[in-house]
Design a protein around this motif. Structure first.
Motif, PDB file in Angstrom:
ATOM      1  N   SER A  60       0.821  -1.210   0.000  1.00  9.26           N
ATOM      2  CA  SER A  60       0.000   0.000   0.000  1.00  9.26           C
ATOM      3  C   SER A  60       0.862   1.270   0.000  1.00  9.26           C
ATOM      4  CB  SER A  60      -0.941  -0.009   1.206  1.00  9.26           C
ATOM      5  OG  SER A  60      -0.206  -0.257   2.378  1.00  9.26           O
ATOM      6  N   GLU A  61       2.092   1.155   0.513  1.00  4.57           N
ATOM      7  CA  GLU A  61       2.966   2.339   0.489  1.00  4.57           C
ATOM      8  C   GLU A  61       3.414   2.648  -0.943  1.00  4.57           C
ATOM      9  OE1 GLU A  61       5.023   1.692   4.882  1.00  4.57           O
ATOM     10  OE2 GLU A  61       6.286   1.956   3.124  1.00  4.57           O
ATOM     11  N   LYS A  62       3.850   1.602  -1.644  1.00  7.89           N
ATOM     12  CA  LYS A  62       4.288   1.797  -3.026  1.00  7.89           C
ATOM     13  C   LYS A  62       3.114   1.768  -4.001  1.00  7.89           C
ATOM     14  CE  LYS A  62       8.708  -0.445  -2.095  1.00  7.89           C
ATOM     15  NZ  LYS A  62       9.480  -1.681  -2.236  1.00  7.89           N
ATOM     16  N   ARG A  63       1.935   1.363  -3.490  1.00  4.03           N
ATOM     17  CA  ARG A  63       0.734   1.262  -4.328  1.00  4.03           C
ATOM     18  C   ARG A  63       0.985   0.378  -5.544  1.00  4.03           C
ATOM     19  NH1 ARG A  63      -3.349   5.097  -3.325  1.00  4.03           N
ATOM     20  NH2 ARG A  63      -2.769   6.584  -1.700  1.00  4.03           N
ATOM     21  N   THR A  64       1.581  -0.769  -5.285  1.00  2.33           N
ATOM     22  CA  THR A  64       1.831  -1.694  -6.377  1.00  2.33           C
ATOM     23  C   THR A  64       1.753  -3.139  -5.889  1.00  2.33           C
ATOM     24  OG1 THR A  64       3.360  -2.276  -8.149  1.00  2.33           O
ATOM     25  CG2 THR A  64       4.347  -1.688  -6.068  1.00  2.33           C
TER      26      THR A  64
END
Lengths: 120, 155
Positions: free
Chosen positions: B77-81
């Motif tokens: 969720s931090e890198k949204r990937t």
């Protein structure tokens, strides 16, 4: 036996034998297997790339760990592993092969060039 | 034997020649039929293998919360990937049986390194063709290396 025939045709024995030999040759042609071969190569390439991706995630490039992962993923194939162009193992290489290569940074930001050669 | 003006006489030589021709034609047609049948069987097997390989690839590279068999990769969720080959084992454990066209997934297994395989999803295997595919992954929860096995069969 003598037959007088003004119409019709006759097939000679030599022609019959040639036809027979021709059809025998046709039936001896093996069915094309190039599709199945392509899938096998794709599958081996996917597994090789899995190894490279997992090593990129874990950042553990010790020889022992790399070779044990190799044996875990490819228990039945001969796979040669090279780290920075130095082979870490050897096996009896026969037949065709596929290669997968990646440059991965380790924990100390040193570039590790990992190459796999999978024989099948 | 003789040829009359009212009709033709089927000579013995011509009869044998005709018989040999028919036998050659029958052998050629049978050989052709066998080759075509073999090709169709090869095609069926090819499509089954292709679909199973694609299913296993999707499982380790995509994320699908509604159908974990179509994607169980971890979403950062931090890198949204979605991170490929990093499997969310809690999502994979919630996998339900599914059909993808004419191919059905019958078994999903997870083998951690140096451990025995554990079956996550299992149905009795049918009598038809089945294909097994294995992919190497890391489990997100425990950071363990593991092999995810997929067995798919024709409907």
């Amino acid at each position: 036996m003598k037959i007088k025939a003004s119409r019709g045709f006759a097939i000679s024995f030599e022609a019959l034998t040639s036809l027979f030999a021709f059809f025998l040759l046709l039936s001896a042609i093996p069915a094309s297997n190039s599709q199945a071969q392509g899938l096998k190569e794709l599958y081996l390439l996917q597994k090789s790339n899995d190894l490279l991706k997992v090593w990129a995630l874990k950042h553990d490039f010790s020889t022992e760990e790399l070779l044990s992962d190799l044996a875990f993923v490819f228990p039945e194939n001969c796979v040669v592993l090279k780290q920075n162009k130095i082979p870490l193992n050897s096996c009896k290489a026969t037949g065709a092969f596929i290669t997968a290569k990646a440059g991965i940074f380790d924990s100390f930001l040193n570039l590790q060039e990992i190459e796999l050669v999978v024989y099948y | 034997m003789r040829i009359t003006s009212k009709g033709s006489v089927f000579s013995i030589e011509l009869f044998f020649a005709f018989l040999v021709c028919v036998l050659i034609l029958a052998a050629a047609l049978r050989s052709e039929a066998l080759m075509l049948f073999g090709s169709s069987q090869n095609s069926k097997q090819f499509f089954l293998e292709e679909k199973t390989i694609m299913l296993a690839d999707a499982l380790v590279k995509n994320r699908n919360a509604e159908q974990p068999l179509a994607g169980s990769a971890f979403f950062d969720s931090e890198k949204r990937t979605v991170i490929s080959n990093l499997v969310d084992s809690s999502l994979l454990n919630s996998a339900k049986p599914a059909k993808f066209g004419n191919v059905e997934v019958f078994e999903i297994s997870l083998q951690r390194k140096n451990q025995r395989p554990e079956i996550i999803l299992s149905n009795p295997l049918p009598s038809g063709n089945c294909v097994s595919v294995k992919r190497f992954v890391v489990l997100q929860e425990t950071s363990e290396k593991a092999i995810v096995g997929v067995i798919a069969c024709e409907n």
